[in-house]
Design an enzyme around this catalytic site. Sequence first.
Site, PDB file in Angstrom:
ATOM      1  N   HIS A   7       0.817  -1.206   0.000  1.00 32.74           N
ATOM      2  CA  HIS A   7       0.000   0.000   0.000  1.00 32.74           C
ATOM      3  C   HIS A   7       0.853   1.260   0.000  1.00 32.74           C
ATOM      4  CE1 HIS A   7      -3.435  -2.608   1.026  1.00 32.74           C
ATOM      5  NE2 HIS A   7      -4.177  -1.615   0.610  1.00 32.74           N
ATOM      6  N   GLY A   8       2.024   1.204   0.533  1.00 34.06           N
ATOM      7  CA  GLY A   8       2.846   2.408   0.559  1.00 34.06           C
ATOM      8  C   GLY A   8       4.244   2.118   1.062  1.00 34.06           C
TER       9      GLY A   8
END
Length: 457
Positions: free
Chosen positions: A323-324
């Site tokens: 996600h990041g």
Amino acid sequence: MLFNSFVFLLAFLPAALILHGLAERFRPAWRLPVLVLLSLVFYGWWDPRFVPLLLGSILLNWWVARAYLGTRRAVLIPLAIGANLAVLGLFKYLDFFSDLANLIPGLDAPRLGWVLPLGISFFTFHHIMYLSDLRAGRAPAFGLVKYALYIAFFPQVLAGPLVRWSEIMHQFDERPYARPDAAERIGRGLMLLTVGLAKKVFLGDPLAGYVNPVFQAAAAGKVVTVAEAWQATLGFTFQIYFDFSGYTDMALGIALLFGLVLPQNFDVPYRATSLRDFWRRWHMTLSRFLRDYLYIALGGNRRGLALQLGALFATMTLGGLWHGAGLTFLAWGALHGLGLGAGVLGRRAGLRVPAMLGWLLTAAFVTLTWVLFRATSFEAALAVFKGLFGLAPAGSGFKWRTIAFAAAVATIGPSAWVAVHRLPPSRLLAFGFGLLFVIVLLKIGDDANYEFIYFQF
């Protein structure tokens, strides 16, 4: 090009539908190439420099698939998957690992600051799904045009849903507007598009106004009051849902306009009564990908409890990192891995949790961990957590009305997909949705236009 922009809604989408309709009617063999071309135009609108990256990934992976089927050299598939992950890592994680290295005294690793190509995580996972199934003997060979459309189809290329080849490839061979239910599909597609846009514009974006200033203050080292912390945390809980599920509704609706059915991605997740239930309802296609291509590959539940818990933890931790590129995302994923592991132990022990208590515990866990997902650093997250647990001034001005309405919409009633397919066709319904679409357009022109949250992943 954003789904919630005038250039998309009033120019690109109508033009694309006209071109696709003409091809489908007069030159059916051109339909798929037209869709590929439209998808490349859509992708290149943001930054044409990355179109060669998308095209190169399509050509390379398609060539590897053909070479593997021709030679049966098993090494080709892992090499191709490794190359896909390496490209993703260069763009998304190189600076992250540089920052980690710089924590070591004396090191000065450079940060390149490369721009992250939109959708790279999603089209990389599509390549991996197909190549993995090809090696397992489940996937056949496809022509270049079909494979390119599978990867680049514009409603889902930027933020999903993650579509298995087996869910869509057979649909490419159909004459979508010759189907007896073609008009119904188009009608329901327009309804889904309108509902998703309304969720984004009327719920997700207003909540951003309550969320962003608080997390920006936390990132700047300011004290976050109790009222601000709860406003921002609850606000983000529903902002990310309406933002992402709204995007997905639009993607599914747009795909229906072109005669293609994409898989659902949300099923009222905030009604979940356990963390496992939550992940069966939230970002369903990603959960399925992580289960089938990572968790099971790590051993799943077939090799004992210890390995199962380890596989769960590793899967969710890597899912958080997907996600990041940040330690807060890593921690968010790790906490969900621990929570899922605790659920496994509870079920093994025969522990039965009443549905209401399970819902409360799940809602509290998911809501609190969203702080790590949204915060830009552990320090910023700590400032918000202090406010949540009363270790800060009380503050005032809690914006509860919009949050309460968002909570009611998110937890009561069916998903947008189910609701749209339950509604019987009628002229009054068509008029109502047409009016709603016009109102949404007026709202878009009047307010700030926020980018979709999942575009950054």
